[in-house]
Design an enzyme around this catalytic site. Structure first.
Site, mmCIF file in Angstrom:
data_model
loop_
_atom_site.group_PDB
_atom_site.id
_atom_site.type_symbol
_atom_site.label_atom_id
_atom_site.label_comp_id
_atom_site.label_asym_id
_atom_site.label_seq_id
_atom_site.Cartn_x
_atom_site.Cartn_y
_atom_site.Cartn_z
ATOM 1 N N CYS A 152 0.842 -1.203 0.000
ATOM 2 C CA CYS A 152 0.000 0.000 0.000
ATOM 3 C C CYS A 152 0.878 1.256 0.000
ATOM 4 C CB CYS A 152 -0.931 -0.029 1.218
ATOM 5 S SG CYS A 152 -2.161 1.293 1.233
ATOM 6 N N CYS A 153 1.906 1.282 0.858
ATOM 7 C CA CYS A 153 2.812 2.448 0.896
ATOM 8 C C CYS A 153 3.577 2.578 -0.422
ATOM 9 C CB CYS A 153 3.799 2.327 2.046
ATOM 10 S SG CYS A 153 3.137 2.782 3.667
ATOM 11 N N CYS A 205 -1.283 8.126 7.668
ATOM 12 C CA CYS A 205 -2.630 7.892 7.144
ATOM 13 C C CYS A 205 -3.582 7.494 8.273
ATOM 14 C CB CYS A 205 -2.581 6.817 6.068
ATOM 15 S SG CYS A 205 -1.698 7.338 4.590
ATOM 16 N N CYS A 238 -2.359 2.146 10.630
ATOM 17 C CA CYS A 238 -1.256 3.000 10.148
ATOM 18 C C CYS A 238 -0.868 4.077 11.154
ATOM 19 C CB CYS A 238 -1.635 3.657 8.834
ATOM 20 S SG CYS A 238 -2.058 2.484 7.537
ATOM 21 N N CYS A 268 7.569 3.984 5.921
ATOM 22 C CA CYS A 268 6.700 3.757 4.768
ATOM 23 C C CYS A 268 7.472 3.297 3.545
ATOM 24 C CB CYS A 268 5.915 5.026 4.441
ATOM 25 S SG CYS A 268 6.962 6.416 4.010
HETATM 26 S S1 SF4 Z 1 0.385 4.675 5.672
HETATM 27 FE FE1 SF4 Z 1 -1.212 3.069 5.543
HETATM 28 S S2 SF4 Z 1 -2.878 3.861 4.172
HETATM 29 FE FE2 SF4 Z 1 -1.025 5.194 3.976
HETATM 30 S S3 SF4 Z 1 -0.026 4.419 2.188
HETATM 31 FE FE3 SF4 Z 1 0.944 3.374 3.929
HETATM 32 S S4 SF4 Z 1 -0.236 1.483 4.335
HETATM 33 FE FE4 SF4 Z 1 -1.417 2.785 2.886
#
Ligand code: SF4
Length: 233
Positions: A118-119, A201, A206, A229
């Site tokens: 996701c990051c 986030c 997170c 991240c």
């Molecule tokens: S902090 Fe969480 S929601 Fe944001 S990009 Fe990374 S995994 Fe995704």
């Protein structure tokens, strides 16, 4: 300045040595004089400290913000307040996929199942793309934030992006930050008054508030083993 990658790498290594004891303003002055418009500040909009410092020596400096689509409303509000009130040029970067498109392609709540991916999709790729037009970028990393950041150089070579990376407040403590904020009326993300000490986030996996005695970044991806991240690895 124009130069080859080797020139910039040598420049970064030398500046890291020579500016180790320098004040943040002096480090940022060096960056502005050396790179001009090919230098930017990145901000998570947890506060506007580095943006404020940079704008004091380089009015109109580009401040790059990654809008992951998962931010707290307070973070977006801080971004808008910075853009409206400070002598900076805020640039918002967005991921290639909207959250809805990511959900359709990877399944919902990827942040809970695979935060690294996701990051990578929502932070690392957009930043790498956005930094394409710059030779140097500044961040708000500080050595006292967590053990993983304890050796952060004030200036270094970022080999993955092949750019000069500047951490002008690396040597500052939280007390130094607080003193600068109070003396200069620097904008802060209102979530800091609610007990958050590191704001990413909004999904609970997170960002959560740290517990008593935990370090400032303990609430980030808590329990997952993930500490960064991927931008600063
Ligand atoms: S902090 Fe969480 S929601 Fe944001 S990009 Fe990374 S995994 Fe995704």
């Amino acid at each position: 300045m124009t130069g080859t990658t080797t020139d910039f790498e040598e420049l970064a290594t030398r500046a890291g040595r020579e500016l180790e004891e320098a004040a943040p303003q002096e480090i940022l002055r060096w960056a502005a004089d050396t790179f001009g418009k090919r230098f930017c500040v990145t901000s998570s909009m947890e506060d506007a400290v580095v943006a404020h410092l940079a704008s004091s020596v380089f009015p109109g400096v580009d401040v790059v913000f990654l809008d992951t689509g998962y931010h707290f409303p307070e973070t977006i509000g801080t971004r808008d307040a910075v853009a409206a009130t400070m002598p900076v040029n805020v640039i918002t970067l967005t991921p290639a996929l909207t959250v809805a498109e990511q959900d359709a392609q990877y399944g919902p709540d990827l942040h809970d199942r695979d935060p690294d991916q996701c990051c990578a999709l929502r932070k690392v790729e957009p930043l790498n793309r956005g930094l394409g037009g710059y030779d140097a970028w500044a961040t708000g990393l500080r050595r006292d934030e967590s053990p993983t950041r304890a050796n952060t150089p004030v200036v270094s070579w970022d080999p993955r992006r092949r750019k000069v990376k500047i951490a002008p407040i690396a040597r500052w403590t939280q007390e130094d930050v607080d003193a600068y904020v109070n003396a200069n009326g620097v904008l802060l993300n209102p979530l800091l008054w609610e007990g958050y000490t590191s704001i990413g986030c909004s999904p609970l996996s997170c960002t959560r508030k740290p517990g008593e005695g935990e370090d400032a970044r303990a609430g980030r991806w808590s329990g997952s083993g993930k500490t960064e991240c991927g931008i600063h690895l």
